[in-house]
Enzyme design. Structure first.
Site, short mmCIF file in Angstrom:
data_model
loop_
_atom_site.label_atom_id
_atom_site.label_comp_id
_atom_site.label_asym_id
_atom_site.label_seq_id
_atom_site.Cartn_x
_atom_site.Cartn_y
_atom_site.Cartn_z
N CYS A 1 51.99 8.18 40.18
CA CYS A 1 53.04 8.90 40.89
C CYS A 1 53.25 10.29 40.30
O CYS A 1 52.80 10.61 39.19
CB CYS A 1 54.37 8.15 40.81
SG CYS A 1 54.37 6.50 41.49
N CYS B 1 58.98 11.20 41.83
CA CYS B 1 59.03 10.00 42.66
C CYS B 1 60.34 9.26 42.42
O CYS B 1 60.77 9.07 41.27
CB CYS B 1 57.86 9.08 42.35
SG CYS B 1 57.68 7.72 43.53
N ARG C 1 62.10 3.15 41.13
CA ARG C 1 62.72 2.80 39.84
C ARG C 1 61.80 3.19 38.70
O ARG C 1 60.59 2.93 38.74
CB ARG C 1 63.01 1.30 39.80
CG ARG C 1 63.75 0.84 38.55
CD ARG C 1 64.24 -0.59 38.73
NE ARG C 1 63.12 -1.51 38.92
CZ ARG C 1 62.46 -2.10 37.92
NH1 ARG C 1 62.81 -1.86 36.66
NH2 ARG C 1 61.49 -2.94 38.18
N ASP D 1 60.97 33.53 17.36
CA ASP D 1 62.31 34.10 17.56
C ASP D 1 63.13 33.99 16.27
O ASP D 1 63.41 32.90 15.78
CB ASP D 1 63.02 33.37 18.70
CG ASP D 1 64.34 34.02 19.06
OD1 ASP D 1 64.34 34.88 19.93
OD2 ASP D 1 65.36 33.65 18.43
N THR E 1 51.71 -1.89 38.42
CA THR E 1 51.52 -1.79 39.88
C THR E 1 50.15 -1.24 40.25
O THR E 1 49.73 -1.39 41.40
CB THR E 1 52.60 -0.88 40.49
OG1 THR E 1 52.46 0.45 39.96
CG2 THR E 1 53.99 -1.41 40.18
N ARG F 1 45.66 3.99 42.03
CA ARG F 1 45.65 4.48 43.40
C ARG F 1 46.92 5.31 43.64
O ARG F 1 47.96 5.07 43.01
CB ARG F 1 45.56 3.34 44.40
CG ARG F 1 46.73 2.39 44.37
CD ARG F 1 46.53 1.21 45.32
NE ARG F 1 47.69 0.34 45.37
CZ ARG F 1 47.95 -0.62 44.50
NH1 ARG F 1 47.12 -0.82 43.50
NH2 ARG F 1 49.03 -1.37 44.63
N CYS G 1 50.39 6.84 44.97
CA CYS G 1 51.63 6.30 45.52
C CYS G 1 51.79 6.77 46.96
O CYS G 1 51.63 7.95 47.26
CB CYS G 1 52.82 6.77 44.68
SG CYS G 1 54.44 6.32 45.33
N CYS H 1 55.60 9.00 47.09
CA CYS H 1 55.72 10.38 46.62
C CYS H 1 54.48 11.22 46.95
O CYS H 1 54.52 12.44 46.85
CB CYS H 1 55.99 10.43 45.12
SG CYS H 1 54.60 9.91 44.08
#
Length: 517
Positions: A43, A47, A50, A465, A39, A72, A74, A77
């Site tokens: 994001c 977000c 999907r 630990d 795309t 670029r 989103c 979000c």
């Protein structure tokens, strides 16, 4: 996600980032950004679009790096809204300032004087109130006064629905200067009178207000209750019958929201049938109810997604083969007060849990404040940072606290009291851990433990630990660090699982470096 604070163009541990992305875990918001090749958009991990295919994802430490790589932001979000110091973006450099201003307005929503509130926020940000208004409107599309009004009305709606406070007190607690202004704002915005909500609210409770908090099942309730029960301090907290899922637990707490500091108590009772927790809050805390709810959700780790976390950990042979195995839905216990947790971590270094509780009770009895509650087991508040910052080392020594721990407690208290150190889930875990380890008597183990429980960082990992190493059949801190890479970004949960295994098996062990298992 990267162990160091370096900033390469892309994050190395991409598989851990993808697991965090699939969980939409808000605790990773601002710690990395995902560029989606298919795309061309990048994001935040929260977000709600999907989840993209793994092969289409690239991961970055900073938004500016994603943009430099050609992605670029989103529009859904809005990466510029992500918290943390690494959220600067070339698309909207003023976004960080606007977001910080919004957070401060949330804290000061109960202040009745709008002009004084905005001036105070602008001064804290180091800008003029005119500049604050300009960037706020550009960023959120509303003026700061409108944002503040919405926050006040939402706070009032919650108080009306979930408490039996008188309407006049609700109005004042929500930052409205008068009942008349409150009624007018409520009618204008929501189209109804505030009393309409009050008619549908629950009946009054003799011991405070009850609010229901949901969680995602499964939830290992018994494991959580037993963990908390082993660490109860007399007067400060209690857990009734830890093996019963619906038994009561409670604690005292001090909450500061804006200029308000309130003290009181809370109790919690799990309701497994409804996958919820019934939270009872003293009337003295109702005016800071949103802050109390946030603290309790962090304390009980109610926002975790157990399906994603358990799937990640069970895929590794060293954790899947545990005997006895940890129960599904195991959570990382948080705390109600980060300063309290940090002090108790210092006090408990190199001694047993029982001995740490004894020292903690002495500390609370000597330096804590008395508190009147309807619960016999809740009678005191944990000492304030100011009280311990001014504590006489000799007096601390009389409690049984060794000299090295005395210096660490006083140094921690001074850092917190002076405002230079904040131990809240919203703070950046890397910079906070660096500040902690710079203090005398605080090493990596203690800093990791504080990050895990107080800062709510799910990928904290105290590799040294001893109990965790024994539970997982690991021979050294180095081996533990190497093995833990398969558990990222949920290493805190693996540690708690190892501690649970030790307790469930009733296997005694010698603790050389820590006791919080």
């Amino acid at each position: 996600m990267s162990a160091a604070a370096e900033s390469p163009a892309e994050i190395r541990d991409e598989d851990a980032c993808y697991r965090a992305l699939t969980a939409h875990d808000a605790r990773f918001d601002g710690h990395f950004f995902t560029g989606v090749i298919s795309t061309g958009v990048y994001c935040r991990p929260v977000c709600r679009v999907r989840v993209p295919r793994r092969e289409n994802c690239r991961f970055f430490n900073f938004a500016a790096q994603a943009e430099q790589a050609g992605f670029r932001p989103c529009l859904r979000c809005r990466p510029e809204l992500a918290p943390g110091p690494g959220t600067w973006t070339t698309q909207d450099a003023s976004g960080v300032l606007a977001r910080q201003g919004a957070r401060m307005l949330d804290e000061l929503a109960a202040t009745a004087n709008e002009t004084a509130t905005l001036v105070h926020v602008a001064q804290r940000l180091g800008v003029s109130d005119r500049h604050l208004r300009r960037i706020f409107e550009a960023h959120f599309g509303v003026a700061p006064v409108q944002y503040l009004q919405t926050r006040r009305l939402l706070n009032a709606k919650q108080l009306l629905t979930d408490t039996d406070l008188p309407v006049t007190r609700v109005a004042l607690a929500s930052g409205f200067g008068s009942l008349r202004r409150f009624n007018a704002a409520f009618l204008s915005r929501y189209g109804l009178n505030p009393t309409a909500l009050r008619r549908t609210s629950a009946a009054p409770h003799a011991r405070g207000s009850i609010i229901r908090l949901g969680y995602r099942p499964p939830y290992a309730i018994t494991a959580m209750r037993e963990f908390l029960a082993r660490r109860c301090i007399g007067g400060l907290s209690f857990v009734e019958n830890p093996s019963c899922d619906t038994a009561l637990a409670g604690a005292t707490l001090r909450v500061t929201a804006g200029h308000q500091t309130r003290t009181g108590w809370v109790t919690i009772r799990f309701d497994p049938a409804r996958t919820a927790v019934d939270l009872q809050v003293s009337d003295t805390l109702c005016e800071v109810l949103p802050s109390v709810i946030a603290k309790v959700r962090a304390w009980l780790d109610l926002d975790a997604d157990p399906a994603v976390i358990d799937a990640c950990l069970s895929a590794d042979a060293s954790t899947a083969a545990m005997a006895p195995p940890w129960p599904a839905g195991l959570r990382v216990p948080g705390c109600l007060d980060g300063f309290e947790l940090a002090v108790r971590a210092i006090v408990g270094q190199q001694i047993t849990v029982a001995a740490a509780r004894t020292l903690g009770e002495r500390l609370v009895l000597t330096f804590g404040e008395p508190l009147v509650t309807p619960w016999p087991d809740l009678s005191r508040l944990f000492p304030t940072p100011v009280a311990l910052a001014q504590a006489d080392p000799e007096r601390l020594g009389q409690l049984g606290i060794v000299r090295q721990r005395q210096r660490a407690i006083v140094a921690l208290a001074q850092a917190v009291a002076g405002g230079g150190l904040q131990l809240e889930p919203s703070t950046d875990h890397r910079s906070t851990m660096e500040a902690l380890t710079a203090l005398p008597g605080i090493g990596d183990w203690t800093a990791q433990y504080i990050a895990m429980r107080a800062l709510r960082w799910p990928d904290a990992f105290p590799a040294g630990d001893i109990a965790m190493q024994k539970a997982l059949d690991l021979g050294s801190a180095r081996e533990a660090e190497e093995r833990s890479q398969n558990w990222r970004p949920w290493r805190s949960y693996a540690v708690v699982g190892a501690w649970h295994r030790i307790h469930a098996a009733n296997a005694p062990f010698s603790v050389a470096q820590n006791n919080q298992n």
